[in-house]
Every structure is written in C-alpha cells, then in structure tokens.
Design a protein around this motif. Sequence first.
Motif, short mmCIF file in Angstrom:
data_model
loop_
_atom_site.label_atom_id
_atom_site.label_comp_id
_atom_site.label_asym_id
_atom_site.label_seq_id
_atom_site.Cartn_x
_atom_site.Cartn_y
_atom_site.Cartn_z
N UNK A 17 8.84 8.10 -4.67
CA UNK A 17 9.09 6.85 -3.96
C UNK A 17 8.24 5.73 -4.55
N UNK A 18 8.91 4.68 -5.00
CA UNK A 18 8.24 3.45 -5.42
C UNK A 18 8.41 2.44 -4.29
N UNK A 19 7.32 1.75 -3.93
CA UNK A 19 7.39 0.80 -2.82
C UNK A 19 6.62 -0.47 -3.16
N UNK A 20 7.24 -1.61 -2.87
CA UNK A 20 6.58 -2.90 -2.99
C UNK A 20 6.98 -3.74 -1.79
N UNK A 21 6.12 -4.67 -1.41
CA UNK A 21 6.47 -5.45 -0.23
C UNK A 21 5.71 -6.74 -0.09
N UNK A 22 6.24 -7.58 0.76
CA UNK A 22 5.61 -8.82 1.19
C UNK A 22 5.36 -8.64 2.68
N UNK A 23 4.17 -8.18 3.02
CA UNK A 23 3.95 -7.89 4.44
C UNK A 23 2.47 -7.75 4.78
N UNK A 24 2.21 -7.91 6.05
CA UNK A 24 0.95 -7.53 6.67
C UNK A 24 1.27 -6.93 8.03
N UNK A 25 0.66 -5.81 8.33
CA UNK A 25 0.83 -5.18 9.63
C UNK A 25 -0.37 -5.51 10.51
N UNK A 26 -0.11 -5.86 11.76
CA UNK A 26 -1.21 -6.18 12.67
C UNK A 26 -1.84 -4.91 13.25
#
Length: 657
Positions: free
Chosen positions: A148-157
């Motif tokens: 699994x390759x994963x990239x993202x634009x995120x922040x989790x609270x």
Amino acid sequence: MSESLKHECGVAFLRLRKPLGYYIEKYGTPAYPVNKMFLLMEKQHNRGQDGAGLASIKIDMKKGHQYIDRLRSIEEQPINHIFKKVGKKFSKAQKEGEKYHNAKWAKENIPFAGELFLGHLRYATYGANDVRFCHPLLRSSNWRSRNLLLAGNFNMTNAEELFSHLAELGQFPQEQGDTITALEKIGHFLDRENQHYYAHYQQEERAKLAFDVNPNGQKRDEEYDYQESNQTLSNEEIIEKVEKNIDWKKILERSCNDFDGGYVMVGMAGHGDAFVARDPASIRPAYYYINDEVIVAASEKPAIKTAFNCEYSDIQELEGGHALIVNKEADYEIIKFKEPLEKKSCSFERIYFSRGTDPEIYNERKMLGRQLNDQVLEAIDHDLENSIFSYIPNTAETAFLGLVKGVEQHLIAEREKTLNQDKTLPKEELMKVMSFRPRVEKLVIKDSKMRTFITGDAQRDDLVAHVYDTTYEIVRKGIDTLVVIDDSIVRGTTLEKSILTMLDKLEPKQIIIVSSAPQIRFPDCYGIDMSRQHEFVVFRALLALLEQHHLKYMLDDVYEKCLASKKQPLEKVVNHVKELYDMFEYEQVSNKVAEIISTNIKAKVKVVYQTVENLHKACPNHSGDWYFTGNYPTQGGNRVANQAFINFMEGKKTRAY
C-alpha cells in the motif's frame, strides 16, 4: 500575504487507462505519464515546499522484476530534484535505440515506466523536515495486493486516539503521526480483506472437491484431493481472484470510521487498485478528471487544466465522504464510504493558498475586495481625492482589483447623482467630475532575494524592515491617505516590523491596512500552520482589551472550563474561547489591532477587516470559516481550540493537536 503561512499538502494521482504502448506510439515516449506528473506537481508547488515524493506502479510485471518505484526529497527544490533523477533514467534508456519505444522493455528496464502514479508536496507540520516522513509512504508485503502506497493532504485532530485503536487491533506502530496511523489503519483492513478472500476461495475449492465423486462412485478424500487434484485452483490463481474482488468501500468504511479531521487521501495497492477519498465535511479540496486515456486527481483544478488542457467544466469536485475507486482494469466508480456532513470546505484555500488562475477563485478574490468598498470609503471619510490605493504583493493583487472596481462603481453612482442634481454644471466642473479616477499606485514591492540570516533580535528586525521596498516621491507628505490591502493578517509581525515602518517613511497623513479576510481568531487543526493561539495579533488585541476593561479574570474562568472539557466525551465538547471574543464588538478588536501594530508609527493607522457575512457572499460554496468564527466542522476542532488556549495559559508553545 505579508506573512508566510505554510500548508499541508498537495496530492497528484494519475492512472493510464490504456497499455503503456499506446502512449509510446501516440506521444513518442514512455515518459508521457512522468511528464504529466511533473506538471501536476509543479503547478501545485504553492501547497508545500519542504518536501516532495513520487511513486509509480507497473501492472502485471513478472516475478523478480521491480514493479514499485518511489523517490522522495527534502532538497531546496524537491520537485526538480526528484524529476531530474527520474529524467536521467529515461535519458539513459534512450541510448538503447528502438528498445526505448518497446513497452515491455521499458517497463522491465526503466524505473517509473508504469501505469499508476502518485505524487505529493509536503509541509512538515509533523515529524520535522525528514525525508522519512515525506509521502508517499509505503507499507510493504510480498503479496502484491497487500502493498500500500499512501499520500495525503490532511491532519487528524484525534491522532492519539487513533494510535490507541491501532494498538487495540494488535499492531505495534513505531510512530504516532496521523499519516503513519492512517497508513497502518487502512493497511490493517486491506490485510483482512486479502485474508478473507484468500480463505474464502480456498474453502470454496475444498467444498467443490469434498462433494465430487470418483469413477467408482465413492466420495474422494478431501485432504488428498485438495493437495493433489489437478482440478483445483493454484494459490497463484486464488490470489488473482482475491485481487479482483477487494472491496475498497468496506476497507474505507472500516478504516475511516473514527477519523476526525480534514483529509484527502490517495492510496495505491501493488496489484493496481487505487482510491482517492475525501473527508465528510469536504474540508480539504479534491478534484478529478477522466477521459478515455487517463484518470487524474489533484488538490487544485488549475494543475489538471494545465497538464491535460481540458475544459474546466470537465473537472469535477469529489464530494465529501466519497471516494473515487479505480480498479486494476482502469474502470472506476464513485462510492460513499462515510455519511457526508454539511459542506465546510476551507475558505482560506480560496483567500490565499489555491492558485488564483482558477477562474472561480479569481472571481471570488475579486469579490472579496469588492465587498470591502463601503468599509474603506467610510474609513477615508469618502476623501478619494487625497487617497492612494495599493496592495501587498502578491496574493492580494486580485482582491485589490476588486476593491478598485468597487470604488469606480461608487464614482459612477456619484457622477449620476451629481448630474441629476445639477444639469447646468460649467463645462470645466463637468469634465472634472467625469474624468476623476481613484489614485492607484504600486507602493509595496517585495524583494524576494532578501534573506535574514542574523539571529540577534535587533539586527533581524532591522533586516526584516527591508524585505519590502517602496516607490518613492509619489505620496504627498501630510496630505495623502494610503489604503493598502492584504489578503489576510495572521500574526501582524511583518506589518509591524516592516511594511508600516516603510510606508511611514513616506510621511502620509494616514495609513489604512485592509484585510480581505476576516479577523483570524482561532487555530486551525486541519493542515494549515496556524495552531498556536498566542501568535495571532487578534488574540493579542483581545488580551489588551480584557486588561483595558479590567476583565482579565475571565481568562481564568475560560481556562477552567477548557480544562473541564478534557474530561467530557468528544461530542459534548464546545469551544469556550468564543466567550472571550463575544465580550467585544468587531470594530473594537480591529481598532486594538491597529494600536498594537503601529506603536512606533507617526501616521495615524486604521485596520479594516472583511466581515464574515461578506466572506460568505464572496465564497458562497466554501463556508468553512472556523479560523474566524470558531465554528469547527468536526468536534475535534472544538477540543483543539480549547487545548490551544490551555497551552497559552500554561506557557506552552507546542501545537494543540
């Protein structure tokens, strides 16, 4: 913006829908997808400068051949650094002559000559600026469909809770960051999906054989038949069936069930499946474009438009709580993996971060400036003859055009009013009325080459004052009012230390700083570098007002409420910091900001902020306004706001999440 704000992050996804040979024949090179990825990433360079990463997958490679390629960089120009390395591989392969144009040879011999691509641009809000934390991240396995390759634009609270849930699943993650947590969570359910179908098809084969009979009419021995019969599927054939039946809807439903935050995540499995998933409140942006040749997704429309020269109307926005699923055969579907919430897409994307070449964003920014017209005219007492309009480069330029347009429309209305009142004006007076235009000048110029290497405060402040320069001998000393628009005011330090000091040397009568964004009052927790409460100039103004009105004791009251909220269930947590702002009028806060940033300025200084109401008029489809109102789209945001205030009260300068 006069101050640098950083953002996490930008994503780019590309899936070729035809065999690689098709693109070699049509476009003359196996580097076609790599070139498109460079454009997709370079046109989103505004979203992250600390690092970049690129990964590709080659479908149906023979065993023993590398089918996943990945490069990541934290060099000063990470995109160029990556693609320069990739380019060298293709340049070297070109020397092989005709082999270079053979798809089979290219896939076997050239890294990144594949069908699936994932790119990422990063700002290091977690894990420092270390290449290990650059996306895409890779979860490896000898099973193709478990890679699994994963990239993202995120922040989790709720990264801490998510980490605890992983531990409850029996995992032992080495990092607590939300990116690692998301990778391991999705990877866990991907493993379970693989194992479920593998066991299912093995059992199916056993059942088939268990009820088969031999020529003598006797039931075959199940164990013997399973191992020896040439009628059963091989393990390789079973794995191929597994790969075709992986249920990404179920994986995302289970993986994202307890995510609280803003996110766009892009994942690619080693056998060729991929997904693009967006948070239920649509906080972070995601767009896609599909034709017969490609499936593309990115954080911004202009990147897709530039790379594929498509119509803007053909670029679609991915809905919140939905995912674009692409299978190994390059077929796709849009599925709902989580119930959508009220759309709260980030308005700061529109004001500052996204590229202004998007026609919708361009018009919204112009409207933001236009909406400030009445407030600005009131601030200058309608004295247009002695006012000069300018802007702080570069992202405020479009709002400035809107403001000037508003002033011009005001003048048209005034001319009509004057002519209706007095139709016998002398020709000289009539010409003066008809020819008057607002005075527009480029007063502020940014020296992009200027760097401040000295660490001493006094010397640094002196250098910062020269990061911006001005045009001299335009302002009439003691007569003119300068109206200078910025897209937003976050910390106020650059205004205080540089821009106002520079403008004051021109000796104007008055300086009016105009913000096309409302007052930034609350921290962000979904990816933008605005998480420390004490840094906001508006919060500093609030503290000054509380002291001025003998209300400092309210800080302790709110502090106690914030502490108590930590013991409450997340769904019951409210943002207590809002109570402090509710004690003062909007204009009171603006006036106090003006005092704070102009302590050493001779000219009179005013600050005019956009109103929240007018923000929503300008950006009607992007109502995420938590920075300005404290109305967070997820419950985790309320907890972050309270924690940021607790950190301030306790003298901690760490992030609140």
